[in-house]
Design an enzyme around this catalytic site. Structure first.
Site, PDB file in Angstrom:
ATOM      1  N   TYR A  15       3.973  33.477 -30.210  1.00 33.36           N
ATOM      2  CA  TYR A  15       3.334  33.685 -28.902  1.00 33.36           C
ATOM      3  C   TYR A  15       2.608  32.397 -28.527  1.00 33.36           C
ATOM      4  CZ  TYR A  15       4.271  38.730 -29.141  1.00 33.36           C
ATOM      5  OH  TYR A  15       4.876  39.965 -29.198  1.00 33.36           O
ATOM      6  N   GLU A  16       2.550  32.123 -27.226  1.00 32.31           N
ATOM      7  CA  GLU A  16       2.032  30.826 -26.799  1.00 32.31           C
ATOM      8  C   GLU A  16       0.552  30.615 -27.127  1.00 32.31           C
ATOM      9  OE1 GLU A  16       3.131  31.057 -22.739  1.00 32.31           O
ATOM     10  OE2 GLU A  16       1.383  32.208 -22.136  1.00 32.31           O
TER      11      GLU A  16
END
Lengths: 341, 260
Positions: free
Chosen positions: B53-54
């Site tokens: 996930y960013e």
């Protein structure tokens, strides 16, 4: 003939005239010496510099541990380019609310993921401009106050400067590194590059590749939340650390609110994310200060509040009433009840 | 166990999207439908998948679906969590991601996406959240999967704004921009699966979900949608897929409501 006569009529030179000239020379020499001495003392060690360097950021002797109101007063000023950073985690809500209580105005709000806190700051009219890369209520929907300001100009018009996450992250890093701009492989085929004039490109001097550039993020002030500080004001944060370290190091002044103040930062990884006290202007003890965001190891993200915010922010009246009741009529101590998991 | 007889179009979409992922994938996960699909894949046929996930969490194994891309659950169950600049510089830009998973508000026939504005950029009718990580996810991941509900409102002839690049104007658009990655190779909707035509790169229907007609797909698409020479029937959800997905949503709902 007149000219001939004139030469004869020239009066004899008085002996003091020559002396004056000699004195004048002496005086000039004396003054030059004096100036050299003064400038040597005043600008000791200064060299002419052909390139631009970063402004010197003076180390703060020791981060002052202050009550939140005093800390915000000192660090966040009207007209500041300020980042209340936090990538979902550790968002400094209590500090943002204090800025609202102190009626900060004309702010340029910077953040990768402006969420509810920026919706609130924009909704009360504290901001002139927002620089961001994703402005929404994650998993829920729009930021209604942001949209109202941007689309309808309420309570005042809001200017925006929009980037991608990669651009913002790189810009913060360049700001921390004291570079004038950031370079990265990005924005290819993306329309933002054609509506945001600060997005430019550079040709790699080694490979010829075209790369995107954005100006370094340089802040007047940075505000972040962390798990703990020691009594000297050294700060440690852990979990999803986002761009907080970069934001603090890219700012002239920094404020950190913390869950706890301890004698010693305690057992930690050798590579823990620690901000030394001399990089921070002020530390404020505000347990629960990240709610409805969270502090890993202390309390969870209040996802129900993020959902509840949608109807509150949808209408101007419900929003204004919420701000009055939950920000204006409360103080930072109201956050303490969220500090328990 | 008897085959389940009912499921929602959204469940079908999530399940088909999950099937597209392999255990060996390193997947950059967008929030919403992509997150559900990626975690369903991990909990069923692709246990080895690396989800990123960013927010910086690498190889995360959340027990429930995060509401945001940075929920504590993601960090607690991750192999490691890095800073956001490191995430975008080393891991995404560095070319370590095999699949980027995106969604959007609008898509065109070349799978360019808009999550920025409805209407003109400077005076939008609706100001959407913006691109976030998408502009670089779209070009730095080896390939991109997109999952979106199909309707005339979102599948449009012309985007109001190109937030992230798909196949541009078709054919060799990406190559002309110096991009070596494949771009959108699969578009999974609640009605069908579309893939880029080998030559034109226009997204073309290759598989139709159970109970859906060609007419319905055409009605839900804002351009004259093309069908591949050979169109498959999407296999219906299995009991396992539906059960795992519903459990995941139930756990998530319970957690948000404070019952977990």
């Amino acid at each position: 003939m007149q000219p001939m006569l004139a030469s004869f009529e020239q009066p004899a030179r008085h002996w003091t005239q020559g002396l004056d000239r000699r004195f004048a020379l002496l005086w000039a020499l004396l003054w030059a010496l004096l100036w050299a001495l003064i400038s040597r003392l005043a600008f000791a060690g200064r060299c002419d510099n052909t390139g631009a360097t970063r402004e010197r950021i003076q180390p703060v002797p020791m981060a002052k541990i202050l009550p939140l109101a005093d800390a915000v007063e000192e660090v966040v000023r009207d007209g500041d380019k300020v980042a209340f950073e936090g990538f979902t985690h550790l968002i400094p809500y209590a500090a943002g609310h204090e800025a609202i209580r102190q009626q900060r105005k004309d702010l340029t709000l910077v953040r990768m993921t402006p969420d509810l806190l920026y919706d609130q700051l924009i909704g009360v009219g504290a901001a002139l401009k927002m620089i961001f890369s994703w402005g929404g209520n994650p998993g829920v929907g729009s930021l209604h106050r942001f949209r109202d300001a941007y689309e309808q100009g309420w309570p005042r018009p809001l200017e925006i400067e929009e980037h991608s996450h990669a651009a913002m992250a790189n810009a913060y890093e360049a700001g921390a590194a004291g570079l004038p701009f950031a370079v990265f492989r990005g924005y290819r085929g993306a329309e933002l590059a054609s509506v945001n004039p600060s997005i430019k490109s550079v040709t790699c001097p080694y490979t010829g590749e075209q790369l995107a550039t954005v100006p370094a993020m340089k802040l007047d002030s940075a505000v972040v939340h962390a798990q703990r500080a020691d009594r000297e004001g050294n700060v440690m944060l852990e979990g999803i650390v986002g761009v907080q370290k970069e934001a603090v190091l890219a700012a002239k002044r920094a404020l950190v609110t913390v869950e706890e103040i301890v004698d010693d930062l305690g057992l930690r990884s050798y590579n823990a994310c620690v901000l030394p006290h001399w990089t921070i202007t002020a530390v404020a003890y505000v347990p629960g200060g990240a709610h409805p965001s969270y502090a890993q190891g202390h309390y969870k993200r209040d996802n129900a509040f993020y959902e509840a915010w949608d109807p509150i922010a949808r209408e101007r009246d419900t929003f204004t009433a919420w701000v009055k009741e939950n920000i204006l009529e409360k103080g930072p101590e109201a956050f303490a009840r969220f500090a328990r998991t | 166990m008897a085959a389940p007889s009912t499921w929602t179009p959204t469940e079908m979409m999530t399940i088909v999207a999950a099937r597209a992922l392999k255990s060996s994938d390193v997947c950059f996960v967008g929030i919403g439908a992509p997150s559900a699909a990626c975690n369903l894949a991990r909990l069923t046929h692709a246990p080895g998948i690396t989800l990123i996930y960013e927010s910086g969490t690498i190889a995360t194994k959340p027990n429930l679906l995060p509401l945001s891309i940075g929920d504590g659950e993601l960090c607690e169950t991750a192999l490691t969590t890095v800073s956001v600049p490191e995430m975008f510089r080393y891991w995404l830009q560095g070319g370590r991601i095999t699949v980027g998973f995106l969604g959007g508000a609008q898509i065109d026939r070349f799978a360019n996406l808009n999550t920025t504005v409805v209407g003109p950029y400077n005076r939008p009718k609706v100001r959407l959240p913006g691109g976030g990580g998408a502009p670089e996810i779209a070009t730095s991941c080896q390939e991109v999967f997109i999952t979106m509900a199909q309707s005339k409102r979102s599948f449009v002839a012309k985007l109001d704004f190109i937030t992230s690049l798909g196949h541009g104007e078709g054919k060799c658009s990406r190559e002309r921009l110096g991009i070596a990655t494949k771009g959108p190779t699969r578009l999974i909707t609640d009605l069908s699966v579309l893939e880029p035509d080998a030559e034109t790169r226009e997204m073309t229907v290759v598989s139709i979900h159970p109970g859906v007609t060609r007419e319905r797909i055409a009605d839900a698409t804002g351009w004259p949608v093309k069908f591949a020479a050979k169109v498959a029937d999407t296999p219906p959800p299995t009991v396992e897929e539906l059960t795992v997905l519903r459990d995941l949503h139930a756990r998530t709902r319970a957690a948000i409501e404070g019952k977990a």
